[in-house]
Design a protein around this motif. Structure first.
Motif, short mmCIF file in Angstrom:
data_model
loop_
_atom_site.label_atom_id
_atom_site.label_comp_id
_atom_site.label_asym_id
_atom_site.label_seq_id
_atom_site.Cartn_x
_atom_site.Cartn_y
_atom_site.Cartn_z
N ALA A 37 15.40 61.33 16.93
CA ALA A 37 15.45 61.65 15.50
C ALA A 37 15.53 63.16 15.26
CB ALA A 37 14.23 61.06 14.79
N GLY A 38 14.94 63.95 16.15
CA GLY A 38 14.97 65.40 15.99
C GLY A 38 16.37 65.99 15.97
N VAL A 39 17.31 65.33 16.63
CA VAL A 39 18.69 65.80 16.61
C VAL A 39 19.22 65.70 15.18
CG1 VAL A 39 21.05 65.38 17.45
CG2 VAL A 39 19.10 65.22 19.03
N ALA A 40 18.97 64.58 14.54
CA ALA A 40 19.44 64.38 13.16
C ALA A 40 18.69 65.27 12.18
CB ALA A 40 19.30 62.92 12.77
N TRP A 41 17.37 65.37 12.31
CA TRP A 41 16.60 66.23 11.40
C TRP A 41 16.96 67.70 11.62
CZ3 TRP A 41 15.22 64.22 7.20
CH2 TRP A 41 14.76 62.92 7.14
N GLY A 42 17.50 68.02 12.78
CA GLY A 42 17.97 69.38 13.03
C GLY A 42 19.06 69.78 12.06
N LEU A 43 19.85 68.81 11.59
CA LEU A 43 20.88 69.11 10.60
C LEU A 43 20.24 69.67 9.34
CD1 LEU A 43 23.78 69.04 9.49
CD2 LEU A 43 23.37 66.64 8.86
N GLY B 211 20.88 70.19 -0.76
CA GLY B 211 19.74 69.89 0.11
C GLY B 211 19.35 68.43 0.06
N GLY B 212 19.40 67.85 -1.13
CA GLY B 212 19.11 66.42 -1.25
C GLY B 212 20.10 65.58 -0.46
N LEU B 213 21.37 65.95 -0.55
CA LEU B 213 22.40 65.22 0.21
C LEU B 213 22.21 65.38 1.71
CD1 LEU B 213 25.49 66.13 -1.99
CD2 LEU B 213 24.29 63.94 -1.91
N MET B 214 21.87 66.58 2.14
CA MET B 214 21.66 66.81 3.58
C MET B 214 20.40 66.09 4.08
SD MET B 214 24.30 68.37 4.46
CE MET B 214 24.24 69.33 5.95
N ALA B 215 19.39 65.99 3.22
CA ALA B 215 18.18 65.24 3.60
C ALA B 215 18.50 63.76 3.78
CB ALA B 215 17.09 65.43 2.55
N VAL B 216 19.31 63.21 2.88
CA VAL B 216 19.71 61.80 3.01
C VAL B 216 20.51 61.59 4.29
CG1 VAL B 216 21.19 60.00 2.01
CG2 VAL B 216 19.61 61.27 0.54
N ALA B 217 21.49 62.47 4.53
CA ALA B 217 22.31 62.35 5.74
C ALA B 217 21.46 62.47 7.00
CB ALA B 217 23.41 63.41 5.73
N SER B 218 20.54 63.42 7.01
CA SER B 218 19.67 63.60 8.18
C SER B 218 18.77 62.38 8.38
CB SER B 218 18.81 64.85 8.02
OG SER B 218 19.64 66.00 8.00
N GLY C 81 20.76 59.64 9.84
CA GLY C 81 21.01 59.94 11.25
C GLY C 81 19.79 59.66 12.11
N ALA C 82 18.61 60.03 11.60
CA ALA C 82 17.37 59.80 12.36
C ALA C 82 17.09 58.30 12.50
CB ALA C 82 16.20 60.49 11.66
N ARG C 83 17.31 57.55 11.42
CA ARG C 83 17.04 56.11 11.42
C ARG C 83 17.98 55.35 12.36
NH1 ARG C 83 18.50 51.73 7.79
NH2 ARG C 83 19.89 53.23 6.86
N THR C 84 19.21 55.84 12.51
CA THR C 84 20.22 55.13 13.31
C THR C 84 20.46 55.74 14.69
OG1 THR C 84 22.04 56.43 12.39
CG2 THR C 84 21.42 54.39 11.21
N GLY C 85 19.67 56.73 15.05
CA GLY C 85 19.87 57.38 16.34
C GLY C 85 21.17 58.17 16.41
N GLY C 86 21.63 58.65 15.25
CA GLY C 86 22.84 59.45 15.19
C GLY C 86 24.10 58.64 14.94
N ARG C 87 23.98 57.33 14.81
CA ARG C 87 25.15 56.46 14.66
C ARG C 87 25.66 56.39 13.22
NH1 ARG C 87 25.66 53.38 19.24
NH2 ARG C 87 26.74 51.66 18.21
N SER C 88 24.88 56.83 12.26
CA SER C 88 25.28 56.73 10.86
C SER C 88 26.57 57.50 10.58
CB SER C 88 24.15 57.30 9.98
OG SER C 88 24.63 57.59 8.68
N ALA C 89 27.49 56.84 9.88
CA ALA C 89 28.74 57.49 9.49
C ALA C 89 28.46 58.65 8.53
CB ALA C 89 29.68 56.48 8.85
N VAL C 90 27.47 58.49 7.67
CA VAL C 90 27.12 59.55 6.72
C VAL C 90 26.59 60.76 7.47
CG1 VAL C 90 25.60 60.17 4.80
CG2 VAL C 90 26.72 57.93 4.83
#
Length: 168
Positions: A6-12, A65-72, A75-84
């Protein structure tokens, strides 16, 4: 089924926050001080419409920032697989390259230029490498790259509309 931590996605979101802190600190003042030089070099561009207040910059950064939080989060929930998440990651990386191109064309500082080569681009390359090493299927960045300017325009249009509504 490949996954990244998840840290990879939250890194975004973290990389975005560092980068946009620079933009927030410099954007409003820069648009005012750079305008004469921009008008001289590119007289056909309606530069007066691109000048922004500090309040406008703050609201735009908050919306993005809100959009980037949603995307991150996706990404964290899907292990980076999320298209968003992957679209946001691709758009963010391209955004960093655009900052460098803008600075080169302007022949000087532009907002976001400092953090683009030391935060945005390195994080984006690192995150894509982590996804690839983990076997996460990568979606092509084409749609994200095409959508990113539209997303930015939408954020600024919403911000301008908000400002007009507050004035009336």
């Amino acid at each position: 089924m490949g996954r990244v931590p998840a840290g990879v996605a939250w890194g975004l979101l973290a990389a975005w926050a560092v980068h946009d802190a620079e933009e927030l600190a410099t954007m409003a003042r820069w648009t005012r001080t750079a305008r004469p030089r921009l008008e001289e070099r590119l007289p056909r561009v309606p530069w007066e419409r691109m000048e922004m207040s500090q309040a406008h910059a703050g609201v735009a950064v908050g919306l993005m920032g809100g959009l980037m939080a949603v995307a991150s989060g996706l990404g964290a929930r899907t292990g980076g697989r999320s298209a968003v998440f992957q679209a946001a990651l691709a758009g963010f990386g391209v955004h960093g390259v655009v900052h460098l191109a803008q600075a080169a064309l302007f022949r000087g500082y532009t907002p976001g230029m400092v953090t683009a080569p030391v935060v945005v681009i390195p994080y984006s390359v690192w995150a894509w490498r982590r996804l690839r090493r983990a076997g996460v299927p990568a979606r092509g960045p084409g749609a994200a790259v095409a959508a990113f300017p539209l997303l930015l325009a939408g954020v600024h249009a919403l911000t301008a509309r908000r400002a007009r509504l507050r004035r009336s």
